[in-house]
Scaffold this active site. Structure first.
Site, PDB file in Angstrom:
ATOM      1  N   LYS A 182      -0.380 -17.060   7.353  1.00 17.32           N
ATOM      2  CA  LYS A 182       0.307 -15.850   8.206  1.00 17.32           C
ATOM      3  C   LYS A 182       1.416 -16.839   9.179  1.00 17.32           C
ATOM      4  O   LYS A 182       2.577 -16.982   8.636  1.00 17.32           O
ATOM      5  CB  LYS A 182      -0.298 -14.886   9.084  1.00 17.32           C
ATOM      6  CG  LYS A 182      -1.099 -14.004   7.950  1.00 17.32           C
ATOM      7  CD  LYS A 182      -1.428 -12.743   8.692  1.00 17.32           C
ATOM      8  CE  LYS A 182      -1.762 -11.418   7.958  1.00 17.32           C
ATOM      9  NZ  LYS A 182      -2.883 -11.632   7.408  1.00 17.32           N
ATOM     10  N   ASP A 203     -12.062 -17.992   7.846  1.00 20.38           N
ATOM     11  CA  ASP A 203     -10.609 -17.317   7.692  1.00 20.38           C
ATOM     12  C   ASP A 203      -9.709 -17.316   8.903  1.00 20.38           C
ATOM     13  O   ASP A 203      -9.983 -16.139   9.757  1.00 20.38           O
ATOM     14  CB  ASP A 203     -10.809 -15.977   6.857  1.00 20.38           C
ATOM     15  CG  ASP A 203      -9.393 -15.474   6.232  1.00 20.38           C
ATOM     16  OD1 ASP A 203      -8.445 -16.036   6.863  1.00 20.38           O
ATOM     17  OD2 ASP A 203      -9.791 -14.635   5.623  1.00 20.38           O
ATOM     18  N   TYR A 223     -11.880  -8.601   6.609  1.00 15.67           N
ATOM     19  CA  TYR A 223     -10.882  -8.528   5.657  1.00 15.67           C
ATOM     20  C   TYR A 223     -10.366  -9.773   5.428  1.00 15.67           C
ATOM     21  O   TYR A 223     -10.259 -10.713   6.149  1.00 15.67           O
ATOM     22  CB  TYR A 223      -9.493  -7.637   6.405  1.00 15.67           C
ATOM     23  CG  TYR A 223      -8.337  -7.747   5.480  1.00 15.67           C
ATOM     24  CD1 TYR A 223      -8.529  -6.688   4.352  1.00 15.67           C
ATOM     25  CD2 TYR A 223      -7.259  -8.647   5.528  1.00 15.67           C
ATOM     26  CE1 TYR A 223      -7.311  -6.816   3.600  1.00 15.67           C
ATOM     27  CE2 TYR A 223      -6.286  -8.626   4.554  1.00 15.67           C
ATOM     28  CZ  TYR A 223      -6.002  -7.763   3.674  1.00 15.67           C
ATOM     29  OH  TYR A 223      -5.203  -7.761   2.765  1.00 15.67           O
ATOM     30  N   TYR A 236       0.701  -1.129   0.034  1.00 13.64           N
ATOM     31  CA  TYR A 236      -0.010   0.054   0.023  1.00 13.64           C
ATOM     32  C   TYR A 236       0.611   1.322   0.071  1.00 13.64           C
ATOM     33  O   TYR A 236       0.779   2.117   1.009  1.00 13.64           O
ATOM     34  CB  TYR A 236      -0.605  -0.008   1.106  1.00 13.64           C
ATOM     35  CG  TYR A 236      -2.107  -1.056   0.796  1.00 13.64           C
ATOM     36  CD1 TYR A 236      -3.347  -0.796   0.381  1.00 13.64           C
ATOM     37  CD2 TYR A 236      -1.757  -2.398   1.496  1.00 13.64           C
ATOM     38  CE1 TYR A 236      -4.105  -1.817   0.131  1.00 13.64           C
ATOM     39  CE2 TYR A 236      -2.813  -3.304   1.481  1.00 13.64           C
ATOM     40  CZ  TYR A 236      -3.883  -3.005   0.621  1.00 13.64           C
ATOM     41  OH  TYR A 236      -4.964  -4.171   0.568  1.00 13.64           O
TER      42      TYR A 236
END
Ligand SMILES: *Cc1c(COP(=O)(O)O)cnc(C)c1O
Length: 422
Positions: A272, A243, A142, A14
């Protein structure tokens, strides 16, 4: 380091290439610290975005990678298999909720979400129900940056509204209202129930982050709410995709956040912390019912297969990371971190600039009333030997579980000093 080249040529997450914020040159990492090129050590309060749960330069993980490199770093997974993949998948089947028995290895979190969505769509297609191709997702959710995952993110906080016109239009229920320690009443689930009742015929699955909504708001919600969503999925015959890319492997205080509610999803995504912060690897697990449904369908196979699927090096280090986690007192460590975060961050509640302070497992969140100046806050924390990456109004930490009491105090003292003075 050639930081000018970096500024002009390399995208960061980003980031802008016109007026990029500073990036700090890191030379090495060890224990809970990352070391700047000038030798200063910073306590990594981010665990490299939820991943480095054992800290850095971990002998057990480095040994596992070295040993695997000597055998093979990679071979294709199409038509071939290997011990590291088998060992890892056995462990994943064993430690995740019982009905999850089939494993798809993917190369990043977002890709595992794509795979999970594809599994749900292909499952219904196989049942002759290809009109069931929509998801019900949660506001403040998210799920990643690729197109399928973006479409399931909160259209506002999910950072992807720019692409709204190019994404599948799914349905969104309000973010869960009841907090972690609160029960979920009928009213708290009413809108989600109405959406399911209205769109049941076109819904394939509900997708959510169990208990902890991460990048979309750092919110902790009621296990009772999650149990009710599971019950609604059963009642209306929808698949539930959990998730756990951020919450998996103990971060919320349970090995998997679904355990807070005692429920099991039909499809589970992991990423992750899967490799202990060393390499990119993710997984999507599903039940026998989903796997068999898919494979009895028209295609006869599940239609996905990335080049680096089941990468042996990543599988070997993931196995070593799980072994290391389970061999140690991770529950006590995470509980001690939660305790410390509750106590140490509490004084910030008295600051006018602070809207809320919360902690769950090894996650501490300070929600400000206004968005913070990330560069300024980051600079002030670095002066105190701490690395965090604030996001909007949220300044949060999820340190490695192995962090010592003294380092944890340095981390929270720095947060209290810097944020208390805003
Ligand atoms: C980070 C994250 C993803 C995306 O994973 P990547 O590895 O960054 O693609 C998806 N879902 C959740 C809940 C996450 O926290």
């Amino acid at each position: 380091m050639d930081l000018d080249f970096d500024r002009n040529h390399i995208w960061h997450p980003y980031s802008s290439l016109i007026d990029p914020p500073p990036v700090y040159p890191i030379a090495r990492a060890e224990g809970v610290r990352i070391y700047l090129e000038d030798g200063r050590g910073l306590i990594d309060g981010m665990s490299s975005w939820w991943s480095a749960l054992h800290g850095y330069k971990v002998p057990e993980l480095n040994d596992a990678m070295r040993a695997q490199i000597e055998k093979m770093s990679h071979v294709m997974f199409g038509g071939l298999t290997h011990q590291p993949a088998i060992d890892l998948c056995k462990k994943l089947v064993e430690i995740t909720p019982a009905p999850l028995t089939r494993v798809f290895l993917a190369d990043s979190g977002s890709v595992s979400v794509e795979v999970a969505i594809k599994m749900a769509l292909q499952y219904w297609h196989s049942q002759g129900r290809s009109e069931k191709d929509k998801l019900l997702a949660l506001r403040n959710g998210y799920h990643g940056d690729t197109f399928g995952a973006m479409a399931a993110c909160d259209p506002v906080t999910g950072m992807h509204h720019l692409f709204a016109g190019h994404l599948t239009q799914h349905f969104f229920a309000p973010a869960p209202r009841p907090k972690f320690d609160q029960p979920c009443g009928d009213a708290d689930i009413a809108e989600l129930r109405q959406l399911i009742e209205a769109h049941q015929a076109e819904l394939a699955a509900v997708i959510l982050e169990p208990i902890v909504q991460g990048a979309g708001g750092m919110r902790f919600y009621s296990p009772d709410y999650l149990r009710r969503v599971r019950a609604l999925c059963d009642e209306y015959d929808l698949l539930l995709i959990a998730d756990e890319i951020a919450t998996g492997f103990g971060r919320s205080g349970r090995l998997f956040a679904c355990e807070h509610a005692g429920i099991s999803p039909d499809i589970l995504t992991l990423g992750k912390a899967l490799t202990g912060g060393t390499m990119t690897l993710a997984a999507a697990l599903c039940t026998d019912r989903v796997a068999e449904g898919i494979c009895r369908g028209e295609a006869g196979v599940f239609m996905h297969g990335p080049t680096f699927m089941g990468n042996p090096l990543a599988c070997a280090v993931a196995s070593a990371s799980i072994d290391l986690l389970l061999a140690g007192p991770w529950q006590q460590r995470v509980a001690a971190i939660e305790n410390h975060l509750h106590k140490a961050l509490a004084p910030l509640r008295d600051s006018n600039a602070v809207a809320d302070v919360r902690a769950l497992g090894a996650i501490g969140v300070v929600e400000m009333r206004e968005p913070v100046n990330m560069m300024q806050v980051q600079q002030a924390l670095i002066e105190r030997g701490v690395w965090l990456r604030p996001f909007g109004k949220l300044v949060y930490t999820m340190p490695p579980y192995v962090i010592a009491e003294q380092d944890l105090s340095q981390l929270t003292d720095a947060m209290v000093e810097v944020l208390g003075n805003l």
